[in-house]
Design a protein around this motif. Structure first.
Motif, PDB file in Angstrom:
ATOM      1  N   LEU A 103       0.828  -1.204   0.000  1.00 34.08           N
ATOM      2  CA  LEU A 103       0.000   0.000   0.000  1.00 34.08           C
ATOM      3  C   LEU A 103       0.866   1.258   0.000  1.00 34.08           C
ATOM      4  O   LEU A 103       0.559   2.246  -0.682  1.00 34.08           O
ATOM      5  CB  LEU A 103      -0.894  -0.031   1.238  1.00 34.08           C
ATOM      6  CG  LEU A 103      -2.151   0.811   1.195  1.00 34.08           C
ATOM      7  CD1 LEU A 103      -2.919   0.573  -0.076  1.00 34.08           C
ATOM      8  CD2 LEU A 103      -2.995   0.497   2.413  1.00 34.08           C
ATOM      9  N   ALA A 104       1.967   1.189   0.733  1.00 37.83           N
ATOM     10  CA  ALA A 104       2.854   2.348   0.826  1.00 37.83           C
ATOM     11  C   ALA A 104       3.450   2.730  -0.532  1.00 37.83           C
ATOM     12  O   ALA A 104       3.824   3.879  -0.743  1.00 37.83           O
ATOM     13  CB  ALA A 104       3.963   2.078   1.838  1.00 37.83           C
ATOM     14  N   PHE A 105       3.536   1.766  -1.436  1.00 40.61           N
ATOM     15  CA  PHE A 105       4.106   2.055  -2.756  1.00 40.61           C
ATOM     16  C   PHE A 105       3.063   1.970  -3.868  1.00 40.61           C
ATOM     17  O   PHE A 105       3.406   1.956  -5.050  1.00 40.61           O
ATOM     18  CB  PHE A 105       5.257   1.099  -3.055  1.00 40.61           C
ATOM     19  CG  PHE A 105       6.477   1.364  -2.226  1.00 40.61           C
ATOM     20  CD1 PHE A 105       7.300   2.444  -2.523  1.00 40.61           C
ATOM     21  CD2 PHE A 105       6.790   0.564  -1.132  1.00 40.61           C
ATOM     22  CE1 PHE A 105       8.425   2.704  -1.747  1.00 40.61           C
ATOM     23  CE2 PHE A 105       7.909   0.823  -0.356  1.00 40.61           C
ATOM     24  CZ  PHE A 105       8.726   1.897  -0.661  1.00 40.61           C
ATOM     25  N   SER A 106       1.811   1.937  -3.493  1.00 39.71           N
ATOM     26  CA  SER A 106       0.757   1.646  -4.460  1.00 39.71           C
ATOM     27  C   SER A 106       0.525   2.775  -5.463  1.00 39.71           C
ATOM     28  O   SER A 106      -0.062   2.555  -6.511  1.00 39.71           O
ATOM     29  CB  SER A 106      -0.550   1.339  -3.730  1.00 39.71           C
ATOM     30  OG  SER A 106      -0.932   2.460  -2.954  1.00 39.71           O
ATOM     31  N   ARG A 107       0.984   3.974  -5.150  1.00 40.07           N
ATOM     32  CA  ARG A 107       0.715   5.090  -6.067  1.00 40.07           C
ATOM     33  C   ARG A 107       1.375   4.900  -7.422  1.00 40.07           C
ATOM     34  O   ARG A 107       1.008   5.556  -8.392  1.00 40.07           O
ATOM     35  CB  ARG A 107       1.176   6.408  -5.457  1.00 40.07           C
ATOM     36  CG  ARG A 107       2.669   6.508  -5.217  1.00 40.07           C
ATOM     37  CD  ARG A 107       3.033   7.887  -4.663  1.00 40.07           C
ATOM     38  NE  ARG A 107       4.380   7.925  -4.101  1.00 40.07           N
ATOM     39  CZ  ARG A 107       4.761   7.329  -2.997  1.00 40.07           C
ATOM     40  NH1 ARG A 107       3.875   6.619  -2.288  1.00 40.07           N
ATOM     41  NH2 ARG A 107       6.009   7.415  -2.561  1.00 40.07           N
ATOM     42  N   HIS A 108       2.347   3.985  -7.501  1.00 36.16           N
ATOM     43  CA  HIS A 108       3.023   3.772  -8.777  1.00 36.16           C
ATOM     44  C   HIS A 108       2.290   2.778  -9.676  1.00 36.16           C
ATOM     45  O   HIS A 108       2.778   2.457 -10.759  1.00 36.16           O
ATOM     46  CB  HIS A 108       4.453   3.271  -8.535  1.00 36.16           C
ATOM     47  CG  HIS A 108       5.295   4.209  -7.728  1.00 36.16           C
ATOM     48  ND1 HIS A 108       5.743   5.420  -8.209  1.00 36.16           N
ATOM     49  CD2 HIS A 108       5.753   4.138  -6.452  1.00 36.16           C
ATOM     50  CE1 HIS A 108       6.458   6.034  -7.272  1.00 36.16           C
ATOM     51  NE2 HIS A 108       6.473   5.266  -6.202  1.00 36.16           N
ATOM     52  N   ILE A 109       1.148   2.280  -9.222  1.00 40.45           N
ATOM     53  CA  ILE A 109       0.471   1.210  -9.961  1.00 40.45           C
ATOM     54  C   ILE A 109      -0.965   1.592 -10.322  1.00 40.45           C
ATOM     55  O   ILE A 109      -1.639   2.276  -9.570  1.00 40.45           O
ATOM     56  CB  ILE A 109       0.445  -0.077  -9.090  1.00 40.45           C
ATOM     57  CG1 ILE A 109       1.865  -0.558  -8.821  1.00 40.45           C
ATOM     58  CG2 ILE A 109      -0.388  -1.170  -9.734  1.00 40.45           C
ATOM     59  CD1 ILE A 109       2.467  -1.364  -9.925  1.00 40.45           C
ATOM     60  N   ASP A 110      -1.403   1.105 -11.440  1.00 40.44           N
ATOM     61  CA  ASP A 110      -2.776   1.298 -11.911  1.00 40.44           C
ATOM     62  C   ASP A 110      -3.788   0.735 -10.906  1.00 40.44           C
ATOM     63  O   ASP A 110      -3.805  -0.465 -10.637  1.00 40.44           O
ATOM     64  CB  ASP A 110      -2.907   0.557 -13.256  1.00 40.44           C
ATOM     65  CG  ASP A 110      -4.330   0.549 -13.787  1.00 40.44           C
ATOM     66  OD1 ASP A 110      -5.171   1.283 -13.218  1.00 40.44           O
ATOM     67  OD2 ASP A 110      -4.583  -0.179 -14.764  1.00 40.44           O
ATOM     68  N   PRO A 111      -4.663   1.586 -10.354  1.00 41.26           N
ATOM     69  CA  PRO A 111      -5.619   1.145  -9.335  1.00 41.26           C
ATOM     70  C   PRO A 111      -6.548   0.034  -9.829  1.00 41.26           C
ATOM     71  O   PRO A 111      -6.989  -0.795  -9.019  1.00 41.26           O
ATOM     72  CB  PRO A 111      -6.440   2.402  -9.036  1.00 41.26           C
ATOM     73  CG  PRO A 111      -5.652   3.537  -9.546  1.00 41.26           C
ATOM     74  CD  PRO A 111      -4.774   3.024 -10.632  1.00 41.26           C
ATOM     75  N   ALA A 112      -6.799   0.004 -11.109  1.00 38.88           N
ATOM     76  CA  ALA A 112      -7.702  -1.032 -11.609  1.00 38.88           C
ATOM     77  C   ALA A 112      -7.130  -2.425 -11.360  1.00 38.88           C
ATOM     78  O   ALA A 112      -7.851  -3.361 -11.018  1.00 38.88           O
ATOM     79  CB  ALA A 112      -7.954  -0.828 -13.097  1.00 38.88           C
ATOM     80  N   LYS A 113      -5.820  -2.533 -11.518  1.00 40.40           N
ATOM     81  CA  LYS A 113      -5.187  -3.836 -11.278  1.00 40.40           C
ATOM     82  C   LYS A 113      -5.283  -4.224  -9.799  1.00 40.40           C
ATOM     83  O   LYS A 113      -5.502  -5.387  -9.459  1.00 40.40           O
ATOM     84  CB  LYS A 113      -3.711  -3.779 -11.691  1.00 40.40           C
ATOM     85  CG  LYS A 113      -3.524  -3.639 -13.185  1.00 40.40           C
ATOM     86  CD  LYS A 113      -2.064  -3.773 -13.574  1.00 40.40           C
ATOM     87  CE  LYS A 113      -1.884  -3.557 -15.081  1.00 40.40           C
ATOM     88  NZ  LYS A 113      -0.485  -3.536 -15.490  1.00 40.40           N
ATOM     89  N   ILE A 114      -5.098  -3.229  -8.947  1.00 43.12           N
ATOM     90  CA  ILE A 114      -5.188  -3.498  -7.511  1.00 43.12           C
ATOM     91  C   ILE A 114      -6.613  -3.893  -7.149  1.00 43.12           C
ATOM     92  O   ILE A 114      -6.837  -4.858  -6.414  1.00 43.12           O
ATOM     93  CB  ILE A 114      -4.747  -2.260  -6.710  1.00 43.12           C
ATOM     94  CG1 ILE A 114      -3.274  -1.956  -7.000  1.00 43.12           C
ATOM     95  CG2 ILE A 114      -4.964  -2.479  -5.216  1.00 43.12           C
ATOM     96  CD1 ILE A 114      -2.747  -0.713  -6.318  1.00 43.12           C
ATOM     97  N   ALA A 115      -7.570  -3.175  -7.694  1.00 44.69           N
ATOM     98  CA  ALA A 115      -8.975  -3.448  -7.379  1.00 44.69           C
ATOM     99  C   ALA A 115      -9.334  -4.893  -7.706  1.00 44.69           C
ATOM    100  O   ALA A 115      -9.984  -5.584  -6.912  1.00 44.69           O
ATOM    101  CB  ALA A 115      -9.878  -2.500  -8.146  1.00 44.69           C
ATOM    102  N   LYS A 116      -8.872  -5.334  -8.844  1.00 40.56           N
ATOM    103  CA  LYS A 116      -9.199  -6.694  -9.261  1.00 40.56           C
ATOM    104  C   LYS A 116      -8.670  -7.729  -8.252  1.00 40.56           C
ATOM    105  O   LYS A 116      -9.372  -8.670  -7.878  1.00 40.56           O
ATOM    106  CB  LYS A 116      -8.592  -6.951 -10.644  1.00 40.56           C
ATOM    107  CG  LYS A 116      -9.346  -7.988 -11.426  1.00 40.56           C
ATOM    108  CD  LYS A 116      -8.855  -8.100 -12.856  1.00 40.56           C
ATOM    109  CE  LYS A 116      -9.113  -9.493 -13.382  1.00 40.56           C
ATOM    110  NZ  LYS A 116      -8.086  -9.944 -14.321  1.00 40.56           N
ATOM    111  N   LEU A 117      -7.443  -7.526  -7.830  1.00 37.02           N
ATOM    112  CA  LEU A 117      -6.866  -8.464  -6.874  1.00 37.02           C
ATOM    113  C   LEU A 117      -7.583  -8.389  -5.535  1.00 37.02           C
ATOM    114  O   LEU A 117      -7.787  -9.405  -4.858  1.00 37.02           O
ATOM    115  CB  LEU A 117      -5.377  -8.166  -6.691  1.00 37.02           C
ATOM    116  CG  LEU A 117      -4.521  -8.367  -7.937  1.00 37.02           C
ATOM    117  CD1 LEU A 117      -3.098  -7.915  -7.680  1.00 37.02           C
ATOM    118  CD2 LEU A 117      -4.546  -9.831  -8.356  1.00 37.02           C
TER     119      LEU A 117
END
Lengths: 188, 188
Positions: A103-117
């Motif tokens: 989560l601390a490094f999540s700003r570098h990643i597309d939120p859609a991918k995170i949402a799916k997981l």
DNA sequence: GATTGCCTACTCAAATTTGAATATAATTAG
DNA sequence: CTAATTATATTCAAATTTGAGTAGGCAATC
């Protein structure tokens, strides 16, 4: 250290060989409470033997199978057992939740991918919560309360986790992880 | 693996040398989210460099201090970063609570000794709960919501833990850990 | 103005964990 | 009835973690 504690705890009941320890741990679901790997088990046994906390009692040889080396706990081992056990009650070392780092490094990643997981993970966690509660209920009539505390603790922790995941998921979906200055929406 | 993720995540922002990574991690309290030891940090950096996920950019030499080796992330490193991060969101590996193991072997120990340690531990946990809540409140106006989720999660988890400890303590005091067939006394 | 301790920057041996390999027997499935 | 899997019992190399060490400089204290 926790593997050593388990070995000593089991030998407190009766003499055993390492493979047998594993069987007993699985039977009592101790493998769900601590990480059980054969390499670590044999390593722990070796170390304890080297330091005289356990001693070989017997080696059972047979032509077709590997030898079984049976161990017995010594007085020094009993002392170590008490020390290790009390230490676990005493020291309160932080448990690092792996996802917090993500989560601390999540700003570098597309939120859609995170949402799916997260969707998948919420489903899994829901399942775990239900399972943990069932396990608790089923064991109420048959196990000592010490074990019930374990089981109910697992249920509560997974429930806390589930609520956390759901709040997080809502924010990920809404692209709000980067927003500043707004308190979380918390239920009472 | 989590140290590798942190290294890559930091290098995504700017080139750095390992010691500087540590400073930044401490500054952002990342050292409270994952275990930060210099040995592991340098090891992670070495491995990443060996596999071409990061590369040396510059070595700053000075006569009086050790050299600083500055690293930069590569494309392969960016790919690994995404993979590691998504993996943390995806996989839900059991966190082993050390005290659960202690509890599983607690019947061999005098409950009075356990009770005494639990008292101290409950006090500590109470303190942690309050602190975690304060930290959350204080940061609401100034940090992104991703960080708030971390902080509030920590608060909730420690609160869950506190309630668990209190129930356990009551049973230890009452010598009930060995009792069979009675459900725990749970608040609604 | 000497001592004590922290900061910078990294290194390394030793302890531990991981994950797979070994070799044979018993069991299950098709 | 035979092939594939699971169980018995342990070992080991390789990866990783731990914990302490090094060594000079700067800051504060007494």
């Amino acid at each position: 250290m926790s593997m050593k504690l388990a070995v000593l705890g089991l030998l407190l009941e009766r003499d055993m060989h390492p493979y047998e320890m594993m069987l007993v741990m699985k039977d009592r679901a101790i493998d769900q409470i601590t990480k059980l790997q054969m390499g670590s088990l044999y390593y722990a046994v070796d170390q304890l033997a080297k330091n005289g906390q356990i001693a070989q009692v017997e080696i059972i040889r047979s032509s077709d199978r590997p030898d079984k080396t049976i161990y017995r706990i010594t007085d020094s081992g009993k002392a170590l057992f008490e020390q290790l056990l009390l230490q676990l009650f005493k020291k309160n070392d932080t448990l690092y939740h792996p996802m917090y780092l993500a989560l601390a490094f999540s700003r570098h990643i597309d939120p859609a991918k995170i949402a799916k997981l997260l969707e998948e993970r919420i489903r899994e966690t829901e399942h775990q919560v239900n399972l943990a509660y069932q396990v608790y209920e089923e064991h109420v009539p048959v196990v000592p309360r010490a074990a019930l505390h374990l089981m109910y603790g697992k249920y509560e922790h997974s429930l806390t986790e589930l609520n956390w995941l759901k709040r997080l998921y809502a924010d990920v979906r809404a692209h709000k992880l980067g927003d500043i200055g707004k308190p979380l929406e918390l239920k009472e």
